[in-house]
Write a protein that holds these residues in place. Structure first.
Motif, PDB file in Angstrom:
ATOM      1  N   GLU A 582      -5.070  -0.207   7.891  1.00 47.64           N
ATOM      2  CA  GLU A 582      -6.212   0.377   7.198  1.00 47.64           C
ATOM      3  C   GLU A 582      -7.286   0.834   8.191  1.00 47.64           C
ATOM      4  O   GLU A 582      -7.911   1.899   8.016  1.00 47.64           O
ATOM      5  N   LYS A 605      -6.035   7.981  -4.347  1.00 51.34           N
ATOM      6  CA  LYS A 605      -4.665   8.253  -3.911  1.00 51.34           C
ATOM      7  C   LYS A 605      -4.676   9.367  -2.868  1.00 51.34           C
ATOM      8  O   LYS A 605      -4.700  10.545  -3.203  1.00 51.34           O
ATOM      9  N   SER A 638      -9.880   3.086   3.513  1.00 56.58           N
ATOM     10  CA  SER A 638      -8.543   2.629   3.095  1.00 56.58           C
ATOM     11  C   SER A 638      -8.616   1.427   2.168  1.00 56.58           C
ATOM     12  O   SER A 638      -7.654   1.135   1.454  1.00 56.58           O
ATOM     13  N   THR A 641      -7.718   2.624  -1.215  1.00 65.39           N
ATOM     14  CA  THR A 641      -6.426   3.270  -1.467  1.00 65.39           C
ATOM     15  C   THR A 641      -5.651   2.497  -2.517  1.00 65.39           C
ATOM     16  O   THR A 641      -5.497   1.277  -2.425  1.00 65.39           O
ATOM     17  N   HIS A 649       1.238   2.385   0.468  1.00 67.48           N
ATOM     18  CA  HIS A 649       1.219   3.699   1.104  1.00 67.48           C
ATOM     19  C   HIS A 649       2.134   3.681   2.325  1.00 67.48           C
ATOM     20  O   HIS A 649       2.053   2.795   3.171  1.00 67.48           O
TER      21      HIS A 649
END
Length: 786
Positions: A582, A605, A638, A641, A649
């Protein structure tokens, strides 16, 4: 689908086989996972090793495992999928204005209920009405909105000419599969046998929580030990659950649910009297629109039965909805099987049904008795009926003042529902009203329950105090007790690991006999005690660590240090390790200027390869296809996310971000070619490089050296050496010449990512500086902590 298990330790609990997780093994896996995760996170113990037998190394017995799991066995929830959004239990968060309205409505409700109680207790004023019930003339049963004697099966056609099967030549009924006509309590009856047969009654079952209604039917069940839906309108999880259910539990006790959402916004009550299989029984329930379990009466063979309230918290609409837009749908009443196929428990009814009635009124005990008598070839002797039943009939059918106040109560229920529908909610956890027992499983086998255990903690760590409640709050207090030797040490060790790359105990998941001994035990003790005395102040703990002389040492190492202490266990130099996935992404966004520093908000996203989620497969329709965000959402930290539990991811997975299906307190820290490919080719990093290149052009200064110096500091935090500057100058010159001779290559590079190109900047130079920026983002000091 039949239940796998029908043993006494789970059959009769309200969340097992009654709209919750039917498969006990499936449910217990989540319970055990929570228990093991708690032990790992707060105690640094491998408690899961004791699920099948006593722990081989640590003083943890199998009984300790199941006693710890008992704290989580009583949680009221169904579990979530990606389709659910926020999911119950929920806590209402009304504004002061909304709370004032709710309190006012509740106060008026209490007054009306008190008035009705007072009227019912004034028996002398009701004598003239009660005397009218002493004769032999039967009371008149109100007109039903639906009556289905089930005497014949016939065919019909819809508006499009499609054929379907009906009962009693009623076009508002539909039969699926091929149930048989058999001898009924009166004439013929419909028999369900294989789980595919259903009877739908259209346009009559859509009731609101403030509307009275009654359902009545004769049943002759073939089986017990399974949940069987008598009749219902409630939906499955993806249809938002709403509606009502009348069913037999696994021991054939009639039960009723009025549902907005499981498991937290509903009314659930069950008869204490069950009915036999292979015999005809008349079952019915009435609901007077009052919104609580007390407003439901269940009847067996014309007699009101004692009920047990399993849950009583309904505060929103029960009108059925369907589809993603939450649109109201007039879902039919269904007999033979429920709509809740999601759970694996289909509510399949096996047996016969006859004489089906639905009323848009709450029938009185006398009317239910008369309804039963009409088909049972019996007469009702009103002189032998309980006085309470007769009073109830008088108040509901003949006492105008009472009827007026009952309608006022229903109006208040409607008003309260409208106010609450706009109140914000937040997800919480909730205990079952009736504790679910936990059993030690012999050899860990789910179908081999042994002795029952009570919630408890390992005695070898710290005895559970007698003054603490044996629930999750008590467990939390035990975990954070001053006498608990593990929680503070395990926690400070994990934070030490975060900034140094290695914990004082190198096995953060295992502080037991098989774990590593602390490299600096006195330091670990001091940090733990200081952390406790600070009131568990994490910010203060982190400040202490990063301001220490140990942390502020240079990470430069000489040959002797590498030879004597390659892993820096003795902390003779500053920490040096590859950064987490991240932070690497966030550093690239920060260096380029793309990072959005907004705090809070929904998950986002960013870029991800197309079709990845479909390839992995998922039963969730919402999570079947990955839909990339746009604009600022592509550049959030991040932390925001969106993480699909089994498919994080992919760029983060390359940098050792783990799946979320198991608890991980220490990530792997690898260095692979795939990571270099991500930094070179992933759209997020290529876009960051091209935007960083534009930033160097716009902000880096006048000369090439100045721009290189600026970019190097953005990426690594230091100035470049002369050799590094020369290499980057050569790279820039070569790239500029290549893009000047091949503009299409420059265009292709600058087209990657959503962020717009600055039209005022030279494209050839922008592309050349993008390559320089990409090189800087691949420098080992960019993704390594030094």
């Amino acid at each position: 689908q039949e239940q796998k298990l029908a043993t006494a330790f789970h059959r009769n609990h309200p969340m097992t086989g009654e709209g919750g997780v039917v498969d006990e093994e499936f449910r217990l896996k989540y319970v055990f996972d929570r228990s093991s995760t708690t032990a790992t996170v707060f105690l640094g113990l491998t408690l899961e090793c004791a699920q099948c037998h006593d722990h081989k190394f640590d003083p943890l017995s199998q009984k300790n495992f199941y006693s710890m799991a008992a704290f989580f066995n009583n949680v009221r929830e169904l579990g979530m999928t990606g389709d659910d959004g926020d999911y119950g239990p929920m806590l209402l968060l009304p504004s002061s204005e909304q709370k004032q309205k709710i309190d006012s409505i509740d106060h008026l409700t209490e007054q009306l209920q008190s008035d009705l109680t007072e009227i019912a207790e004034q028996k002398d004023k009701l004598t003239k009405y009660l005397d009218q019930l002493s004769g032999k003339n039967p009371v008149a049963v109100p007109q039903p909105v639906g009556y289905f004697p089930v005497e014949r099966i016939s065919s019909a056609k819809d508006a499009k000419g499609n054929s379907y099967r009906t009962i009693d030549r009623n076009p508002k009924t539909r039969i699926s599969s091929e149930p048989q006509l058999v001898d009924g309590i009166k004439g013929k009856a419909l028999h369900f046998d294989d789980g595919y047969e259903t009877l739908a009654l259209e346009e009559i079952g859509q009731f609101e929580m403030n509307e009275p209604f009654t359902a009545s039917v004769w049943v002759k069940p073939d089986v017990d030990q399974k949940i069987q839906t008598i009749m219902a309108t409630s939906g499955a999880k993806n249809d938002f659950w709403r509606g009502w259910e009348f069913y037999l539990d696994s021991t054939n006790h009639p039960a009723v649910k009025l549902i907005n959402s499981r498991p937290h916004n509903m009314v659930h009550t069950k008869s204490l009297k069950n009915i036999p299989k292979d015999e005809w029984s008349h079952v019915a329930f009435t609901y007077d629109g009052g919104g609580t379990a007390a407003n439901i009466e269940i009847y067996v063979n014309g007699q009101s039965v004692v009920t047990n309230t399993l849950y009583d918290r309904l505060y929103k609409s029960i009108k059925t909805v369907g589809g993603g837009a939450h649109q109201l749908t007039n879902r039919p009443i269904q007999l033979g099987k429920s709509y809740r196929a999601f759970t694996g428990e289909f509510g399949i009814y096996k047996g016969a049904v006859d004489e089906i009635y639905v009323f848009h009124q709450d029938l009185t005990p006398l009317e239910i008795g008369q309804l039963y008598a009409q088909t049972a070839s019996e007469k009702v002797n009103y002189e032998e009926l309980p006085e309470k039943a007769k009073i109830t009939h008088v108040l509901k059918r003949q006492h105008q003042q009472c009827q007026k106040k009952q309608q006022q109560l229903r109006d208040l229920v409607q008003q309260r529902m409208e106010v609450v529908s706009d109140v914000r909610e937040i997800m919480v956890m909730e205990e079952e009203l009736q504790p679910r027992p936990m059993f030690l499983l012999a050899r860990g086998a789910y179908d081999a329950p042994a002795e029952q255990v009570q919630p408890g903690t390992p005695e070898s760590i710290l005895q559970f105090p007698d003054d603490l409640r044996r629930d999750r709050l008590g467990l939390a207090k035990w975990l954070f007790s001053e006498e608990n030797p593990l929680t503070a040490r395990v926690t400070v060790n994990r934070y030490w690991q975060l900034i140094f790359g290695r914990g004082l105990v190198d096995t953060p998941h295992d502080f037991g006999f098989q774990g590593s001994l602390p490299s600096h035990p006195e330091l670990l003790d001091w940090l733990a005690v200081t952390f406790q005395e600070s009131g568990w102040d994490v910010k203060s703990l982190m400040k202490t660590m990063v301001m220490s002389g140990t942390y502020r040492q240079a990470s430069v190492q000489d040959e002797n240090q590498v030879k004597d202490d390659p892993d820096n266990v003795w902390l003779a130099r500053g920490p040096s390790h590859r950064l987490p996935a991240e932070i690497i992404r966030d550093n690239a966004l920060a260096a380029s200027g793309l990072l959005v520093d907004k705090i809070g908000g929904a998950s986002v996203k960013p870029y991800q390869p197309e079709g990845l989620w479909i390839e992995k497969g998922n039963f969730s329709h919402v999570l079947l296809r990955y839909q990339e965000d746009e604009g600022d959402s592509l550049y959030r930290r991040s932390l925001y996310t969106f993480v699909k539990r089994t498919s994080p991811h992919p760029a983060m997975v390359a940098f050792d971000a783990p799946n979320r299906d198991v608890c991980t307190v220490k990530r792997e820290n690898t260095n692979t070619p795939l990571q270099a490919l991500v930094l070179l080719n992933d759209p997020q990093f290529v876009e960051a490089a091209r935007v960083m290149g534009q930033r160097l052009l716009a902000e880096g200064g006048e000369t090439t050296n100045e721009k290189i110096n600026y970019g190097f500091r953005l990426a690594t935090g230091r100035k470049p050496t002369t050799k590094e500057t020369d290499i980057l100058q050569g790279l820039f010159t070569e790239a500029k010449e290549r893009f000047a001779s091949s503009p299409t290559q420059a265009d292709s590079l600058l087209a990657i990512g959503e962020y717009p190109i600055d039209p005022q900047l030279n494209e050839t130079e922008s592309a050349a500086w993008a390559l320089v920026a990409s090189t800087l983002l691949n420098h080992d000091e960019f993704y390594t902590k030094r």
